[in-house]
Design an enzyme around this catalytic site. Structure first.
Site, PDB file in Angstrom:
ATOM      1  N   LYS A 112      41.083  36.946  31.804  1.00 23.23           N
ATOM      2  CA  LYS A 112      40.852  36.499  33.171  1.00 23.23           C
ATOM      3  C   LYS A 112      40.571  34.997  33.132  1.00 23.23           C
ATOM      4  CE  LYS A 112      40.334  38.386  37.335  1.00 23.23           C
ATOM      5  NZ  LYS A 112      41.030  39.530  37.932  1.00 23.23           N
ATOM      6  N   GLY A 157      42.748  46.159  54.690  1.00 21.39           N
ATOM      7  CA  GLY A 157      43.542  44.986  54.347  1.00 21.39           C
ATOM      8  C   GLY A 157      44.809  45.443  53.634  1.00 21.39           C
TER       9      GLY A 157
END
Ligand code: NAD
Length: 355
Positions: free
Chosen positions: A81, A185
């Site tokens: 990440k 969403g």
């Protein structure tokens, strides 16, 4: 910044790379937790952190999460990440993205990046001008893998919810099964649309009241206040908004038999999986059920590195394995009287050689 190996979230991470480019103002941390199964893959977060140590914690925690997610997804990818430490105004310039691309390229493929919070597809296109170790790029042609991972994430969650309903309620279809969806969403709306097609009864909530009303009208669903959704009496609660929604207080108020949704890090603390288990609520570990998006990202990247374009059907065949993986977690959980999130973590640790 303190030494990263003294941080509580440091878990034998293989690499923690601090990137500074004075000219563009770039400050970033790239962490690779494990490359046991392949290059460390995971998105880039663009965020303003009050303190640099918060960014370091995020990079350490999120890269370990990606190791577990990629392993349980059956992907030949490790966990990584990146976090870019944005300024207060979160100004993002072409120079900053170029410098970030150069930093990723400099790692020679040990880390593969994609979108995460604060990073759009167009940003990844900019990064891809400087490095090949990037995915989540736009695609042409609806049969080609790539682009927005949201719809793939939704499909996996939908299949996972059906598996949970079969496991817990013994039902072979979703007809009349009541699902409460928190957050409509990209992911939540997709889940709701799949479920509506199958005849599920839906209750939706989102802080964006206009958007949720539009979706409810389209699907014939009910809408409740965002504060009420976790207490809604239902068969399945599907959290698809923020993390840490399941804590002592909310778990005590749940009125569901199943929790299965896409939000990352739904359990506020590790022990909260046990609290759900004690209440007899079946929990689908978040990083197992929400892996459809990374399956798309990985298929796109791996195909491109073989000089071809990945196919949507390849992604779907990976996603369609999510129900069996969940079933394996639930069966082990019941056999050992251990919470499913604990079982999933152990399975992931075994897969990355860290049992
Ligand atoms: P999104 O921003 O498109 O949707 C999130 C929705 O949640 C928004 O509509 C927002 O208004 C709503 N929301 C925020 N706070 C809320 C609250 N308190 N109550 C009700 N609704 C609230 O994001 P998304 O891409 O749909 O991601 C949703 C979750 O899934 C996130 O936790 C994300 O980390 C996780 N996730 C997404 C993907 C992906 O492919 N997009 C993959 C894996 C995990």
């Amino acid at each position: 910044m303190t030494a990263f190996w003294t941080e509580p979230d440091y878990d034998d991470h293989e690499m923690v790379h601090v990137v500074r480019d004075r000219a563009s103002g770039l400050m970033a941390i790239i962490a690779v937790h494990s490359s046991h199964l392949g290059p460390g893959a995971g998105g880039t977060r663009f965020w303003h952190y009050p303190e640099p140590k918060d960014a370091l914690r995020d990079a350490l925690r999120l890269s370990r999460g990606m190791s577990y997610k990629n392993a349980m997804a059956g992907l030949p990818m490790g966990g990584g990440k990146a976090v870019i430490l944005a300024d207060k105004t979160r100004t993002k310039t072409p120079e900053l993205l170029a410098a970030f691309g150069d930093a990723v390229e400099g790692l020679g493929g040990r880390y593969v990046t994609a979108e995460d919070v604060g990073i759009a597809e167009a940003d990844m296109v900019a990064v891809s001008q400087r490095t090949a170790h990037v995915s989540g790029l736009p695609v042409t042609g609806e049969d080609n893998a790539g682009g927005d991972p949201g719809p793939f994430t939704s499909y996996g969650i939908y299949l996972g919810i059906k598996a949970a309903v079969k496991h817990k309620l013994g039902a072979d279809n979703m007809d009349g099964v009541h699902v409460a969806v928190q957050g409509t969403g990209s992911v939540g709306a997709g889940v709701a649309r799949w479920l509506a097609k199958d005849g599920a009864q839906l209750t939706l909530a989102d802080i964006d009241r206009d958007a949720v009303k539009g979706l409810a009208d389209e699907l014939g669903a009910q809408v409740v206040d965002p504060d009420a959704i976790l207490r809604t009496e239902c068969d399945v609660l599907s959290p698809n908004a923020l993390g840490a929604v399941l804590n002592e207080e909310t778990i005590a108020q749940l009125n569901t038999q199943i929790v299965a949704g896409g939000a990352n890090n739904q359990l506020a603390r590790a022990g909260h999986g046990h609290a759900l288990f004690e209440r007899g609520i079946l929990y689908a570990p978040d990083y197992v059920i929400n892996a459809g998006g990374i399956m798309s990202v990985a298929t796109e990247y791996l195909a491109r590195s073989e000089g071809r374009i990945g196919r949507v059907e390849e992604v779907h065949s990976l996603i369609e394995k999510i129900p069996a993986r969940l079933e394996q977690v639930w069966r082990t959980s019941e056999a050992e009287a251990t919470a499913p999130d604990v079982v999933a973590d152990r399975m992931a640790q075994e897969l990355i050689g860290r049992a």
